[in-house]
Design a protein around this motif. Structure first.
Motif, PDB file in Angstrom:
ATOM      1  N   VAL A   1      -2.264   4.870  -7.928  1.00 51.94           N
ATOM      2  CA  VAL A   1      -2.862   3.727  -8.618  1.00 51.94           C
ATOM      3  C   VAL A   1      -4.370   3.802  -8.387  1.00 51.94           C
ATOM      4  O   VAL A   1      -4.841   3.834  -7.246  1.00 51.94           O
ATOM      5  CB  VAL A   1      -2.269   2.392  -8.103  1.00 51.94           C
ATOM      6  CG1 VAL A   1      -3.025   1.199  -8.676  1.00 51.94           C
ATOM      7  CG2 VAL A   1      -0.793   2.314  -8.445  1.00 51.94           C
ATOM      8  N   ARG A   2      -5.117   3.855  -9.469  1.00 57.17           N
ATOM      9  CA  ARG A   2      -6.554   4.151  -9.399  1.00 57.17           C
ATOM     10  C   ARG A   2      -7.332   3.173  -8.527  1.00 57.17           C
ATOM     11  O   ARG A   2      -8.142   3.574  -7.695  1.00 57.17           O
ATOM     12  CB  ARG A   2      -7.153   4.184 -10.797  1.00 57.17           C
ATOM     13  CG  ARG A   2      -8.606   4.641 -10.782  1.00 57.17           C
ATOM     14  CD  ARG A   2      -9.142   4.805 -12.144  1.00 57.17           C
ATOM     15  NE  ARG A   2      -8.347   5.843 -12.819  1.00 57.17           N
ATOM     16  CZ  ARG A   2      -8.657   6.379 -13.963  1.00 57.17           C
ATOM     17  NH1 ARG A   2      -9.727   5.985 -14.592  1.00 57.17           N
ATOM     18  NH2 ARG A   2      -7.899   7.290 -14.513  1.00 57.17           N
ATOM     19  N   ALA A   3      -7.118   1.877  -8.688  1.00 53.69           N
ATOM     20  CA  ALA A   3      -7.888   0.894  -7.920  1.00 53.69           C
ATOM     21  C   ALA A   3      -7.687   1.075  -6.429  1.00 53.69           C
ATOM     22  O   ALA A   3      -8.614   0.931  -5.640  1.00 53.69           O
ATOM     23  CB  ALA A   3      -7.503  -0.517  -8.346  1.00 53.69           C
ATOM     24  N   VAL A   4      -6.472   1.407  -6.030  1.00 57.89           N
ATOM     25  CA  VAL A   4      -6.150   1.584  -4.613  1.00 57.89           C
ATOM     26  C   VAL A   4      -6.693   2.910  -4.094  1.00 57.89           C
ATOM     27  O   VAL A   4      -7.026   3.044  -2.918  1.00 57.89           O
ATOM     28  CB  VAL A   4      -4.618   1.484  -4.414  1.00 57.89           C
ATOM     29  CG1 VAL A   4      -4.222   1.764  -2.979  1.00 57.89           C
ATOM     30  CG2 VAL A   4      -4.124   0.109  -4.838  1.00 57.89           C
ATOM     31  N   SER A   5      -6.810   3.888  -4.966  1.00 57.92           N
ATOM     32  CA  SER A   5      -7.271   5.215  -4.565  1.00 57.92           C
ATOM     33  C   SER A   5      -8.791   5.354  -4.565  1.00 57.92           C
ATOM     34  O   SER A   5      -9.309   6.361  -4.095  1.00 57.92           O
ATOM     35  CB  SER A   5      -6.675   6.274  -5.510  1.00 57.92           C
ATOM     36  OG  SER A   5      -5.272   6.197  -5.497  1.00 57.92           O
ATOM     37  N   ARG A   6      -9.500   4.366  -5.116  1.00 58.76           N
ATOM     38  CA  ARG A   6     -10.967   4.451  -5.181  1.00 58.76           C
ATOM     39  C   ARG A   6     -11.585   4.465  -3.794  1.00 58.76           C
ATOM     40  O   ARG A   6     -11.088   3.820  -2.866  1.00 58.76           O
ATOM     41  CB  ARG A   6     -11.542   3.257  -5.958  1.00 58.76           C
ATOM     42  CG  ARG A   6     -11.463   3.410  -7.437  1.00 58.76           C
ATOM     43  CD  ARG A   6     -12.292   2.387  -8.156  1.00 58.76           C
ATOM     44  NE  ARG A   6     -12.413   1.142  -7.437  1.00 58.76           N
ATOM     45  CZ  ARG A   6     -12.268  -0.052  -7.967  1.00 58.76           C
ATOM     46  NH1 ARG A   6     -12.000  -0.172  -9.238  1.00 58.76           N
ATOM     47  NH2 ARG A   6     -12.397  -1.137  -7.244  1.00 58.76           N
ATOM     48  N   ARG A   7     -12.691   5.141  -3.682  1.00 57.46           N
ATOM     49  CA  ARG A   7     -13.436   5.223  -2.428  1.00 57.46           C
ATOM     50  C   ARG A   7     -13.857   3.819  -1.986  1.00 57.46           C
ATOM     51  O   ARG A   7     -14.358   3.039  -2.773  1.00 57.46           O
ATOM     52  CB  ARG A   7     -14.657   6.102  -2.634  1.00 57.46           C
ATOM     53  CG  ARG A   7     -15.448   6.358  -1.400  1.00 57.46           C
ATOM     54  CD  ARG A   7     -16.608   7.299  -1.768  1.00 57.46           C
ATOM     55  NE  ARG A   7     -17.405   7.598  -0.618  1.00 57.46           N
ATOM     56  CZ  ARG A   7     -17.217   8.636   0.174  1.00 57.46           C
ATOM     57  NH1 ARG A   7     -16.240   9.465  -0.063  1.00 57.46           N
ATOM     58  NH2 ARG A   7     -17.997   8.846   1.213  1.00 57.46           N
ATOM     59  N   GLY A   8     -13.611   3.500  -0.723  1.00 62.46           N
ATOM     60  CA  GLY A   8     -14.017   2.218  -0.164  1.00 62.46           C
ATOM     61  C   GLY A   8     -13.021   1.095  -0.351  1.00 62.46           C
ATOM     62  O   GLY A   8     -13.206  -0.010   0.171  1.00 62.46           O
TER      63      GLY A   8
ATOM     64  N   SER B   1       0.827  -1.202   0.000  1.00 62.41           N
ATOM     65  CA  SER B   1       0.000   0.000   0.000  1.00 62.41           C
ATOM     66  C   SER B   1       0.864   1.255   0.000  1.00 62.41           C
ATOM     67  O   SER B   1       0.545   2.241  -0.665  1.00 62.41           O
ATOM     68  CB  SER B   1      -0.922  -0.008   1.216  1.00 62.41           C
ATOM     69  OG  SER B   1      -1.774   1.095   1.180  1.00 62.41           O
ATOM     70  N   ALA B   2       1.977   1.198   0.734  1.00 58.11           N
ATOM     71  CA  ALA B   2       2.892   2.342   0.774  1.00 58.11           C
ATOM     72  C   ALA B   2       3.489   2.628  -0.603  1.00 58.11           C
ATOM     73  O   ALA B   2       3.804   3.778  -0.918  1.00 58.11           O
ATOM     74  CB  ALA B   2       4.006   2.096   1.781  1.00 58.11           C
TER      75      ALA B   2
ATOM     76  N   GLY C   1      -9.995   0.700   0.878  1.00 52.02           N
ATOM     77  CA  GLY C   1      -9.386   0.315   2.154  1.00 52.02           C
ATOM     78  C   GLY C   1     -10.291  -0.600   2.957  1.00 52.02           C
ATOM     79  O   GLY C   1      -9.844  -1.617   3.488  1.00 52.02           O
ATOM     80  N   GLU C   2     -11.563  -0.253   3.022  1.00 47.23           N
ATOM     81  CA  GLU C   2     -12.504  -1.074   3.782  1.00 47.23           C
ATOM     82  C   GLU C   2     -12.651  -2.465   3.170  1.00 47.23           C
ATOM     83  O   GLU C   2     -12.699  -3.470   3.876  1.00 47.23           O
ATOM     84  CB  GLU C   2     -13.885  -0.393   3.863  1.00 47.23           C
ATOM     85  CG  GLU C   2     -13.903   0.866   4.711  1.00 47.23           C
ATOM     86  CD  GLU C   2     -13.339   2.097   3.992  1.00 47.23           C
ATOM     87  OE1 GLU C   2     -13.104   2.036   2.755  1.00 47.23           O
ATOM     88  OE2 GLU C   2     -13.111   3.107   4.672  1.00 47.23           O
TER      89      GLU C   2
END
Length: 198
Positions: free
Chosen positions: A176-183, A168-169, A185-186
């Motif tokens: 990276v778009r997929a990692v930055s999308r809302r939700g 993640s770091a 992390g959850e």
């Protein structure tokens, strides 16, 4: 005529700590190879020779930064799991704290990722391995006791968590778009806890 304010004289211990604290974000941004001692001295508002009074060379300074990084992350992880009883509660506490830990310790994680990706010399590789092992050890201890899914080895689970944090770091700061999308992390945390908890 404007007077220049003399730099505050620090004792050796405080000056060393100041240099380390200043060097860490510079190494996080530019990596070991891309960072010069001149940059670090300028960031610390000291003359370059002062840097060499405390560290033999850039490699020795970087190894000391790796040690600082490991201590800070050990402390942060330890603080999260200290109040939770049992592997399940500690894992859930870590999962809940992960976004905050990643945000608060972005520089530390970037230094670790950069160090792990480059192998400039044997001493740096040893220092990187030692820092990562310290983090794996604190996570392994934190996952002790009952609560993990049957058959899950706690050391494997601990290093899996470490890989998730390091990954993640690397991905988040470059957008990276997929990692930055809302939700994201959850959903990632739900997947992680589903894999490790009954």
């Amino acid at each position: 005529m404007r007077k220049t304010v003399p730099a505050t004289r620090l004792d050796a211990t405080r000056r060393r700590a100041q240099i380390l604290n200043t060097a860490m974000p510079v190494f996080a941004r530019f990596g070991f190879a891309g960072t010069s001692t001149r940059q670090i001295a300028a960031a610390a508002s000291i003359a370059e020779p002062i840097l060499y009074r405390h560290f033999r060379n850039k490699a020795a300074l970087f190894r000391a930064v790796l040690d600082l990084v490991a201590r800070r992350l050990e402390h942060a992880i330890g603080a999260v799991i200290a109040s939770a009883a049992g592997a399940r509660a500690r894992l859930l506490a870590l999962a809940a704290a992960l976004p905050g830990l990643l945000a608060a310790h972005e520089d530390e994680l970037r230094v670790l990722c950069g160090a792990a990706a480059s192998h400039t010399d044997t001493a740096q590789t040893r220092a990187t391995r030692a820092a990562l092992t310290r983090l794996g050890t604190v996570l392994t201890k934190g996952l002790g006791g009952p609560g993990l899914r049957r058959g899950v080895d706690r050391a494997t689970a601990a290093y899996f968590l470490l890989e998730v944090g390091l990954g993640s770091a690397l991905l988040r700061p470059v957008g990276v778009r997929a990692v930055s999308r809302r939700g994201y992390g959850e959903r990632a945390l739900a997947l992680l806890t589903h894999a490790l908890l009954p």
